[in-house]
Design an enzyme around this catalytic site. Structure first.
Site, PDB file in Angstrom:
ATOM      1  N   ARG A   9     -39.932 -46.775  26.631  1.00 32.80           N
ATOM      2  CA  ARG A   9     -39.836 -47.984  27.453  1.00 32.80           C
ATOM      3  C   ARG A   9     -39.389 -49.198  26.633  1.00 32.80           C
ATOM      4  O   ARG A   9     -38.738 -50.104  27.143  1.00 32.80           O
ATOM      5  CB  ARG A   9     -41.142 -48.275  28.196  1.00 32.80           C
ATOM      6  CG  ARG A   9     -42.297 -48.712  27.322  1.00 32.80           C
ATOM      7  CD  ARG A   9     -43.604 -48.727  28.093  1.00 32.80           C
ATOM      8  NE  ARG A   9     -44.749 -48.790  27.203  1.00 32.80           N
ATOM      9  CZ  ARG A   9     -45.367 -49.911  26.853  1.00 32.80           C
ATOM     10  NH1 ARG A   9     -44.979 -51.071  27.329  1.00 32.80           N
ATOM     11  NH2 ARG A   9     -46.397 -49.879  26.025  1.00 32.80           N
ATOM     12  N   HIS A  10     -39.723 -49.180  25.327  1.00 31.24           N
ATOM     13  CA  HIS A  10     -39.333 -50.312  24.478  1.00 31.24           C
ATOM     14  C   HIS A  10     -37.829 -50.299  24.195  1.00 31.24           C
ATOM     15  O   HIS A  10     -37.216 -51.337  23.969  1.00 31.24           O
ATOM     16  CB  HIS A  10     -40.132 -50.289  23.181  1.00 31.24           C
ATOM     17  CG  HIS A  10     -41.605 -50.259  23.410  1.00 31.24           C
ATOM     18  ND1 HIS A  10     -42.282 -51.315  23.995  1.00 31.24           N
ATOM     19  CD2 HIS A  10     -42.529 -49.284  23.190  1.00 31.24           C
ATOM     20  CE1 HIS A  10     -43.569 -50.999  24.110  1.00 31.24           C
ATOM     21  NE2 HIS A  10     -43.743 -49.771  23.634  1.00 31.24           N
ATOM     22  N   CYS A  19     -39.299 -68.818   4.040  1.00 30.40           N
ATOM     23  CA  CYS A  19     -39.187 -70.253   3.746  1.00 30.40           C
ATOM     24  C   CYS A  19     -40.595 -70.825   3.833  1.00 30.40           C
ATOM     25  O   CYS A  19     -41.575 -70.070   3.775  1.00 30.40           O
ATOM     26  CB  CYS A  19     -38.178 -70.947   4.668  1.00 30.40           C
ATOM     27  SG  CYS A  19     -38.590 -71.019   6.416  1.00 30.40           S
ATOM     28  N   GLY A  20     -40.736 -72.139   3.958  1.00 29.20           N
ATOM     29  CA  GLY A  20     -42.079 -72.729   3.969  1.00 29.20           C
ATOM     30  C   GLY A  20     -42.901 -72.233   5.149  1.00 29.20           C
ATOM     31  O   GLY A  20     -44.042 -71.802   5.002  1.00 29.20           O
ATOM     32  N   THR A  21     -42.313 -72.296   6.321  1.00 28.62           N
ATOM     33  CA  THR A  21     -43.012 -71.865   7.540  1.00 28.62           C
ATOM     34  C   THR A  21     -42.512 -70.520   8.061  1.00 28.62           C
ATOM     35  O   THR A  21     -43.171 -69.910   8.898  1.00 28.62           O
ATOM     36  CB  THR A  21     -42.770 -72.877   8.675  1.00 28.62           C
ATOM     37  OG1 THR A  21     -41.345 -72.974   8.874  1.00 28.62           O
ATOM     38  CG2 THR A  21     -43.347 -74.244   8.339  1.00 28.62           C
ATOM     39  N   GLY A  22     -41.337 -70.113   7.649  1.00 31.96           N
ATOM     40  CA  GLY A  22     -40.679 -68.926   8.202  1.00 31.96           C
ATOM     41  C   GLY A  22     -39.875 -69.253   9.454  1.00 31.96           C
ATOM     42  O   GLY A  22     -39.128 -68.415   9.957  1.00 31.96           O
ATOM     43  N   ILE A  23     -40.024 -70.464   9.943  1.00 29.50           N
ATOM     44  CA  ILE A  23     -39.383 -70.820  11.220  1.00 29.50           C
ATOM     45  C   ILE A  23     -37.869 -71.016  11.058  1.00 29.50           C
ATOM     46  O   ILE A  23     -37.068 -70.358  11.729  1.00 29.50           O
ATOM     47  CB  ILE A  23     -40.021 -72.091  11.831  1.00 29.50           C
ATOM     48  CG1 ILE A  23     -41.497 -71.853  12.164  1.00 29.50           C
ATOM     49  CG2 ILE A  23     -39.258 -72.516  13.094  1.00 29.50           C
ATOM     50  CD1 ILE A  23     -42.275 -73.108  12.546  1.00 29.50           C
ATOM     51  N   GLY A  24     -37.495 -71.925  10.165  1.00 26.83           N
ATOM     52  CA  GLY A  24     -36.060 -72.227  10.009  1.00 26.83           C
ATOM     53  C   GLY A  24     -35.260 -70.986   9.667  1.00 26.83           C
ATOM     54  O   GLY A  24     -34.209 -70.700  10.266  1.00 26.83           O
ATOM     55  N   ASP A  58     -35.797 -69.746   0.450  1.00 29.32           N
ATOM     56  CA  ASP A  58     -35.485 -71.067  -0.092  1.00 29.32           C
ATOM     57  C   ASP A  58     -36.513 -71.358  -1.190  1.00 29.32           C
ATOM     58  O   ASP A  58     -37.313 -70.478  -1.553  1.00 29.32           O
ATOM     59  CB  ASP A  58     -35.441 -72.130   1.028  1.00 29.32           C
ATOM     60  CG  ASP A  58     -36.807 -72.450   1.623  1.00 29.32           C
ATOM     61  OD1 ASP A  58     -37.801 -71.802   1.235  1.00 29.32           O
ATOM     62  OD2 ASP A  58     -36.878 -73.347   2.479  1.00 29.32           O
ATOM     63  N   HIS A  59     -36.519 -72.600  -1.703  1.00 31.51           N
ATOM     64  CA  HIS A  59     -37.459 -72.965  -2.773  1.00 31.51           C
ATOM     65  C   HIS A  59     -38.915 -72.831  -2.300  1.00 31.51           C
ATOM     66  O   HIS A  59     -39.780 -72.436  -3.064  1.00 31.51           O
ATOM     67  CB  HIS A  59     -37.185 -74.400  -3.239  1.00 31.51           C
ATOM     68  CG  HIS A  59     -37.215 -75.394  -2.122  1.00 31.51           C
ATOM     69  ND1 HIS A  59     -36.204 -75.456  -1.174  1.00 31.51           N
ATOM     70  CD2 HIS A  59     -38.151 -76.298  -1.742  1.00 31.51           C
ATOM     71  CE1 HIS A  59     -36.510 -76.394  -0.282  1.00 31.51           C
ATOM     72  NE2 HIS A  59     -37.685 -76.908  -0.606  1.00 31.51           N
ATOM     73  N   HIS A 110     -42.477 -52.154  18.996  1.00 25.72           N
ATOM     74  CA  HIS A 110     -41.968 -52.587  20.298  1.00 25.72           C
ATOM     75  C   HIS A 110     -40.574 -53.212  20.245  1.00 25.72           C
ATOM     76  O   HIS A 110     -39.818 -53.115  21.199  1.00 25.72           O
ATOM     77  CB  HIS A 110     -42.924 -53.619  20.931  1.00 25.72           C
ATOM     78  CG  HIS A 110     -44.230 -53.029  21.379  1.00 25.72           C
ATOM     79  ND1 HIS A 110     -45.072 -53.656  22.250  1.00 25.72           N
ATOM     80  CD2 HIS A 110     -44.829 -51.840  21.061  1.00 25.72           C
ATOM     81  CE1 HIS A 110     -46.141 -52.896  22.469  1.00 25.72           C
ATOM     82  NE2 HIS A 110     -46.019 -51.795  21.743  1.00 25.72           N
TER      83      HIS A 110
HETATM   84  C1  RB5 Z   1     -38.484 -76.852   3.201  1.00 23.31           C
HETATM   85  O1  RB5 Z   1     -39.155 -78.013   2.876  1.00 23.31           O
HETATM   86  C2  RB5 Z   1     -38.870 -76.397   4.595  1.00 23.31           C
HETATM   87  O2  RB5 Z   1     -38.338 -77.252   5.540  1.00 23.31           O
HETATM   88  C3  RB5 Z   1     -38.380 -74.980   4.839  1.00 23.31           C
HETATM   89  O3  RB5 Z   1     -38.871 -74.149   3.838  1.00 23.31           O
HETATM   90  C4  RB5 Z   1     -38.804 -74.331   6.141  1.00 23.31           C
HETATM   91  O4  RB5 Z   1     -40.176 -74.413   6.346  1.00 23.31           O
HETATM   92  C5  RB5 Z   1     -38.000 -74.643   7.313  1.00 23.31           C
HETATM   93  O5  RB5 Z   1     -38.205 -74.111   8.422  1.00 23.31           O
END
Ligand code: RB5
Length: 150
Positions: A133-134, A66-71, A8-9, A99
């Site tokens: 095993r993995h 993305c910003g955190t990699g989470i989404g 993303d941006h 693994h």
């Molecule tokens: C964008 O502002 C942010 O929400 C996205 O990059 C990301 O971190 C979501 O998980």
């Protein structure tokens, strides 16, 4: 090796660094997602593009940012056959390959610096799945997918 990468941006600047790095190393890179860091772009769309490329064999591996990699890791992991690992360092990337046989790497531009990000990427491509095993666990994940994606 063909690698699909999208962001993303909020992951755009790191994506530029990684794309140059991978091209220098001789990887074939398919790029998607945001076209700048100033214009909002959905991490959902970016994650879907990479997950589809890996899922249908267009690319062998993927990188999502993305910003955190989470989404974006949540999005990628919704696809059958995708084992997306959100890593913040080289050790995690190595373990994700050895693994978990991870096929997509997720990174957060707002979480790690460029140097750590590039060494994390290198570790992800250097390491091989250890199997044995993995493989039992990874096969369990595949069985779970067969149940979920009937
Ligand atoms: C964008 O502002 C942010 O929400 C996205 O990059 C990301 O971190 C979501 O998980």
């Amino acid at each position: 090796m063909k690698v699909s990468i999208a962001s993303d941006h909020a992951g755009y600047a790191l994506r530029q660094k990684i794309v140059s790095h991978l091209k220098e190393k001789g990887f074939e890179v398919l790029e998607g997602g945001a076209t700048s860091s100033s214009e909002s772009y959905s991490y959902v769309k970016a994650g879907q593009k990479v997950a589809r490329d890996v899922n249908d064999g267009t690319a062998l591996r993927g990188i999502v940012i993305c910003g955190t990699g989470i989404g974006i890791s949540i999005v990628a992991n919704k696809y059958k056959g995708i084992r997306c690992a959100l890593c913040t360092n080289e050790f995690m990337a190595r373990m994700s390959r050895e693994h978990n046989d991870a096929n997509v790497l997720a990174l957060g531009e707002r979480v790690i610096g460029y140097g750590v990000a590039l060494s994390t990427v290198d570790a992800f491509f250097e390491e091989e799945f250890l199997g044995e095993r993995h493989a039992i666990r990874v096969n369990d994940i595949k069985e779970q997918e067969d149940e979920l994606f009937k």
